[in-house]
Design a protein around this motif. Structure first.
Motif, short mmCIF file in Angstrom:
data_model
loop_
_atom_site.label_atom_id
_atom_site.label_comp_id
_atom_site.label_asym_id
_atom_site.label_seq_id
_atom_site.Cartn_x
_atom_site.Cartn_y
_atom_site.Cartn_z
N LEU A 99 43.79 78.84 78.40
CA LEU A 99 43.66 79.28 79.69
C LEU A 99 42.09 79.20 80.06
O LEU A 99 41.86 78.96 81.20
CB LEU A 99 43.78 80.97 79.43
CG LEU A 99 45.43 81.15 79.39
CD1 LEU A 99 45.50 82.64 79.25
CD2 LEU A 99 46.15 80.65 80.55
N VAL A 100 41.15 79.24 79.19
CA VAL A 100 39.76 79.02 79.51
C VAL A 100 39.61 77.78 79.99
O VAL A 100 39.03 77.56 81.01
CB VAL A 100 38.89 79.37 78.23
CG1 VAL A 100 37.46 79.08 78.42
CG2 VAL A 100 39.02 81.02 77.90
N LEU A 101 40.13 76.69 79.48
CA LEU A 101 40.11 75.36 79.88
C LEU A 101 40.78 75.26 81.37
O LEU A 101 40.04 74.32 82.18
CB LEU A 101 40.66 74.22 79.02
CG LEU A 101 40.13 74.13 77.49
CD1 LEU A 101 40.94 73.33 76.76
CD2 LEU A 101 38.67 73.55 77.97
N VAL A 102 41.71 76.02 81.59
CA VAL A 102 42.52 75.68 82.98
C VAL A 102 41.90 76.59 84.05
O VAL A 102 41.80 76.19 85.11
CB VAL A 102 43.90 75.95 82.80
CG1 VAL A 102 44.60 75.99 84.35
CG2 VAL A 102 44.62 75.20 81.67
N THR A 103 41.68 78.16 83.67
CA THR A 103 41.22 78.91 84.84
C THR A 103 39.75 79.40 84.51
O THR A 103 39.27 80.03 85.24
CB THR A 103 42.17 79.94 84.64
OG1 THR A 103 41.92 80.78 83.28
CG2 THR A 103 43.54 79.75 85.05
N GLY A 104 38.97 79.03 83.49
CA GLY A 104 37.72 79.43 83.30
C GLY A 104 37.61 80.73 82.64
O GLY A 104 38.71 81.32 81.99
N THR A 105 36.51 81.23 82.60
CA THR A 105 36.19 82.81 81.94
C THR A 105 36.43 83.79 82.79
O THR A 105 36.01 84.91 82.67
CB THR A 105 34.79 82.39 81.31
OG1 THR A 105 33.91 82.39 82.10
CG2 THR A 105 34.89 81.41 80.28
#
Length: 272
Positions: A128-134
């Motif tokens: 999710l971090v890779l797709v939507t960021g932090t």
């Protein structure tokens, strides 16, 4: 013919305790736990740097509950949990109704459900971090992926346990699907579904804090814990923050139970 087939309210169970007695016993257990923790911490068996006394934690908790920045963090976590539930509960309910009412759909998706259900929600955080960021979006998606399962599975089981004779009788008398859902399926399955929702409510707060810790958000109880535990110098505030989140969960759970008693008086749930 009337389709009023709501289950009768369960008779009082043997050993059922009044609400006040249950509260007193629960409070007594909490006091005993705090006293034991105080003794262990003060005895020197564990360094107070890592296990502060309960009295210190309680004092820090009072400070946090009057601290505007921390209340903002607590509100951010609660907001993420609420948003995740607002998405997860309707999805779990609708999909659960379909899978519970349509045997072919349940059979076709059973392997998929059994495959995805054991996957920990936090395991998808790196993706999710890779797709939507932090950002907060990753936290909400993580909450949804965890909290949808109790509602979905309880809805399936609740619907499949509805009295088949009542459904068949209603069908023979010409009751259409919407009426059968409203007057037979949902009232009968509601207690089981409500239990799933209560599980999801408690799980939402846990996953929210865990996701905030893993993702490294700017706000939230998880972000506060991450900052408080760096260097190991503020563990008393970290423990207090955990207690504050626990209190929030306790209040929400009480509210959910009160709503269940109010709107599902025929429920045979746990003794309260």
């Amino acid at each position: 013919m009337s389709l009023d087939v709501l289950p009768r309210r369960a008779a009082p169970r043997l050993g059922h305790r009044p609400a006040l007695s249950t509260f007193v016993l629960g409070l007594a257990g909490l006091v005993l736990l705090a006293a034991a923790e105080e003794v262990v911490s003060r005895s020197g068996l564990v360094s107070t740097q890592y296990l502060p006394p309960a009295s210190v934690i309680l004092a820090r908790l009072g400070e946090l509950l009057t601290n505007a920045p921390f209340l903002t963090d607590l509100g951010a976590t609660a907001g993420s949990a609420l948003l995740g539930l607002v998405i997860a509960v309707p999805v779990g309910l609708v999909v659960g109704l379909v899978l519970g009412l349509v045997p072919a759909a349940h059979t076709a998706t059973r392997i998929v459900v059994d495959l995805l259900r054991p996957v920990p929600a936090v395991a998808i955080v790196p993706l999710l971090v890779l797709v939507t960021g932090t950002g907060r979006e990753s936290v909400v998606i993580t909450i949804v992926s965890a909290t949808v399962w109790p509602v979905l599975l309880n809805t399936i089981h609740g619907v499949r346990d509805v009295d088949g004779v009542a459904l068949q009788t209603a069908r023979l008398y010409g009751a259409r699907l919407p009426r059968r859902l409203a007057e037979i399926v949902l009232p009968s399955a509601a207690p089981v579904i409500a239990a799933g929702v209560r599980v999801s409510i408690g799980l939402a707060l846990v996953i929210a804090v865990a996701a905030e810790l893993l993702i490294g958000t700017d706000t939230g109880v998880g972000a506060y814990l991450l900052a408080a535990t760096q260097g190991g110098s503020h563990t008393d505030y970290a423990f207090a923050a955990v207690c504050a989140a626990g209190l929030l969960g306790l209040v929400v759970n009480w509210a959910a139970r009160a709503l269940e008693r109010r709107f599902l008086p025929w429920s045979e749930g746990e003794p309260r």
